[in-house]
Design a protein around this motif. Sequence first.
Motif, mmCIF file in Angstrom:
data_model
loop_
_atom_site.group_PDB
_atom_site.id
_atom_site.type_symbol
_atom_site.label_atom_id
_atom_site.label_comp_id
_atom_site.label_asym_id
_atom_site.label_seq_id
_atom_site.Cartn_x
_atom_site.Cartn_y
_atom_site.Cartn_z
ATOM 1 N N TRP A 175 9.224 7.967 7.977
ATOM 2 C CA TRP A 175 9.615 9.298 7.501
ATOM 3 C C TRP A 175 10.510 9.194 6.266
ATOM 4 O O TRP A 175 10.376 9.995 5.329
ATOM 5 C CB TRP A 175 10.331 10.080 8.603
ATOM 6 C CG TRP A 175 9.411 10.664 9.628
ATOM 7 C CD1 TRP A 175 9.386 10.397 10.967
ATOM 8 C CD2 TRP A 175 8.374 11.631 9.405
ATOM 9 N NE1 TRP A 175 8.398 11.122 11.587
ATOM 10 C CE2 TRP A 175 7.765 11.896 10.652
ATOM 11 C CE3 TRP A 175 7.894 12.296 8.272
ATOM 12 C CZ2 TRP A 175 6.711 12.792 10.798
ATOM 13 C CZ3 TRP A 175 6.833 13.187 8.410
ATOM 14 C CH2 TRP A 175 6.257 13.428 9.660
ATOM 15 N N GLY A 176 11.420 8.225 6.265
ATOM 16 C CA GLY A 176 12.246 8.020 5.081
ATOM 17 C C GLY A 176 11.417 7.672 3.871
ATOM 18 O O GLY A 176 11.683 8.142 2.749
ATOM 19 N N ASN A 177 10.385 6.854 4.079
ATOM 20 C CA ASN A 177 9.485 6.491 2.994
ATOM 21 C C ASN A 177 8.755 7.707 2.459
ATOM 22 O O ASN A 177 8.627 7.908 1.246
ATOM 23 C CB ASN A 177 8.476 5.468 3.505
ATOM 24 C CG ASN A 177 8.451 4.221 2.663
ATOM 25 O OD1 ASN A 177 9.384 3.949 1.933
ATOM 26 N ND2 ASN A 177 7.395 3.456 2.764
ATOM 27 N N ALA A 178 8.244 8.534 3.378
ATOM 28 C CA ALA A 178 7.530 9.748 2.977
ATOM 29 C C ALA A 178 8.431 10.639 2.120
ATOM 30 O O ALA A 178 8.007 11.170 1.080
ATOM 31 C CB ALA A 178 7.046 10.506 4.219
ATOM 32 N N LEU A 179 9.682 10.785 2.521
ATOM 33 C CA LEU A 179 10.616 11.615 1.771
ATOM 34 C C LEU A 179 10.933 11.014 0.403
ATOM 35 O O LEU A 179 11.084 11.742 -0.590
ATOM 36 C CB LEU A 179 11.901 11.809 2.575
ATOM 37 C CG LEU A 179 11.782 12.704 3.824
ATOM 38 C CD1 LEU A 179 13.083 12.685 4.609
ATOM 39 C CD2 LEU A 179 11.408 14.127 3.428
ATOM 40 N N SER A 180 11.046 9.688 0.341
ATOM 41 C CA SER A 180 11.380 9.049 -0.942
ATOM 42 C C SER A 180 10.274 9.266 -1.961
ATOM 43 O O SER A 180 10.549 9.562 -3.134
ATOM 44 C CB SER A 180 11.640 7.554 -0.739
ATOM 45 O OG SER A 180 10.439 6.843 -0.516
ATOM 46 N N PHE A 181 9.021 9.145 -1.541
ATOM 47 C CA PHE A 181 7.921 9.337 -2.481
ATOM 48 C C PHE A 181 7.795 10.800 -2.892
ATOM 49 O O PHE A 181 7.454 11.106 -4.045
ATOM 50 C CB PHE A 181 6.616 8.833 -1.871
ATOM 51 C CG PHE A 181 6.577 7.341 -1.692
ATOM 52 C CD1 PHE A 181 6.915 6.487 -2.732
ATOM 53 C CD2 PHE A 181 6.228 6.773 -0.473
ATOM 54 C CE1 PHE A 181 6.891 5.114 -2.577
ATOM 55 C CE2 PHE A 181 6.202 5.407 -0.300
ATOM 56 C CZ PHE A 181 6.538 4.568 -1.353
ATOM 57 N N ALA A 182 8.067 11.722 -1.955
ATOM 58 C CA ALA A 182 8.047 13.139 -2.312
ATOM 59 C C ALA A 182 9.158 13.460 -3.311
ATOM 60 O O ALA A 182 8.943 14.211 -4.280
ATOM 61 C CB ALA A 182 8.204 13.997 -1.048
ATOM 62 N N ALA A 183 10.347 12.899 -3.094
ATOM 63 C CA ALA A 183 11.466 13.143 -4.012
ATOM 64 C C ALA A 183 11.157 12.595 -5.397
ATOM 65 O O ALA A 183 11.456 13.245 -6.423
ATOM 66 C CB ALA A 183 12.736 12.503 -3.458
ATOM 67 N N ALA A 184 10.569 11.390 -5.471
ATOM 68 C CA ALA A 184 10.211 10.825 -6.775
ATOM 69 C C ALA A 184 9.179 11.703 -7.479
ATOM 70 O O ALA A 184 9.256 11.914 -8.702
ATOM 71 C CB ALA A 184 9.668 9.407 -6.591
ATOM 72 N N ALA A 185 8.215 12.223 -6.733
ATOM 73 C CA ALA A 185 7.196 13.096 -7.326
ATOM 74 C C ALA A 185 7.824 14.361 -7.894
ATOM 75 O O ALA A 185 7.469 14.812 -8.992
ATOM 76 C CB ALA A 185 6.137 13.455 -6.275
ATOM 77 N N VAL A 186 8.780 14.949 -7.173
ATOM 78 C CA VAL A 186 9.449 16.157 -7.651
ATOM 79 C C VAL A 186 10.225 15.859 -8.929
ATOM 80 O O VAL A 186 10.196 16.641 -9.900
ATOM 81 C CB VAL A 186 10.383 16.729 -6.559
ATOM 82 C CG1 VAL A 186 11.266 17.830 -7.127
ATOM 83 C CG2 VAL A 186 9.562 17.254 -5.382
ATOM 84 N N LEU A 187 10.934 14.733 -8.965
ATOM 85 C CA LEU A 187 11.699 14.377 -10.155
ATOM 86 C C LEU A 187 10.786 14.203 -11.365
ATOM 87 O O LEU A 187 11.093 14.667 -12.468
ATOM 88 C CB LEU A 187 12.488 13.091 -9.898
ATOM 89 C CG LEU A 187 13.756 13.232 -9.051
ATOM 90 C CD1 LEU A 187 14.259 11.858 -8.620
ATOM 91 C CD2 LEU A 187 14.850 13.963 -9.830
#
Length: 407
Positions: A175-187
Amino acid sequence: MTAVAAKDWVPRGPGVVRFGLAGFVNAVGTGVFYPYALIILTALTRLPLAAVGAGLTVTALAALPLLGPVGRLVDRWGPRRVYVAAGLARTAAYAGYVLLPGLVPFLACSLVVALANRAEQISTPLLAAGLAPAGGRDRWLALSRVVFNAGVALGVLAGSLAVGAGARGAMLLAWGNALSFAAAAVLVWTLPRVAAEPRTSARPRRPWRDRPFLAVSAVVTVLWFTALAVEAALPVVLIERLALPPWLVGALFGLNTVLLAALQLPLSARVERWAPRRVLAVGALLHAALPLGLLAVSASAPGTVAAALVLAVAMTAYTLGELLGSQAGLVLLVRLAPAEAGGSYLAGHQLLIGAASALTPALVTALLAAPAALWWGLVAVTVAAAATAAPIGVAAAARRAGKVNAQ
């Protein structure tokens, strides 16, 4: 280095902080899973370890033929959109690991992850090149390497703290990984758009007929293979064959990580005025330092302190080669790729990198029966890579593409 001198190597331009932060967050997610993938995915999917290992290998290979369409998509959509799509695809895939246990969902998610990883690696250099101000491209490319190395190091540490918690720890990491990739995509989505270049002909250009680009890609792939081989073989040889203490392995990799993070930007700025092909040749040659150090230690069987000193010097020289080779190789690959076909060209390069990544573990395992053969083989391929890089005739190709003279 003084604060004033630091101005000479810190990258600048609109969006540079968001670009660096996105790369760092992305790399943390990569580092969390990279060394522990077998353990984490076995806990999440409830599949046997052998099935998970085979599945990851099969899906990594299956993704390679799809890189051509991904590269053309980058050329059509631009690198920012593909980067964001890749990040969201990885977010969904890691959520799928948690929510959909079983063999078929595991294979589907792993294929998505393998393809999205390569798509991100194709997009990132083109995104950096497109966003960088005039004269700042090389530093933005160096920044992408710095944040990647630092993020992976932090991710590995975070993963080591959670991986011992069994299925619950594996679920948290996913789940942490999923959130990290989503955050990078938003940035990355908030960054200025890098428009796709218009095609100059009806038929898109292909990298396989571009000899200078292929030569650079081959050299970079050889250096990638060398790094993977050292990473896989070093612990086995030092601990099991030479009976040296395990802390020495950690210290050597720690030295490598610290030097990569600390020296990438200043060293890249120092060599900006040098011909990239010559920097690549020097970097390739320095990759031979660590295999030669291991050969010396294996032949003389010194004590732990002497072995540590020899290997620390060898690792330092090897890391300088890694810094020079990775930066100069990336600069040349981006310079030589035609603006309207950059995605297709870097996809071709990623095809070679992916094949090397898939084949290296089996080759290294076979050669570990005779470690000296492995180390001499690595010395030979790095010397050959340096000999290939030095005479690369890229000036004409660079001028045709309207790029900076790469000689």
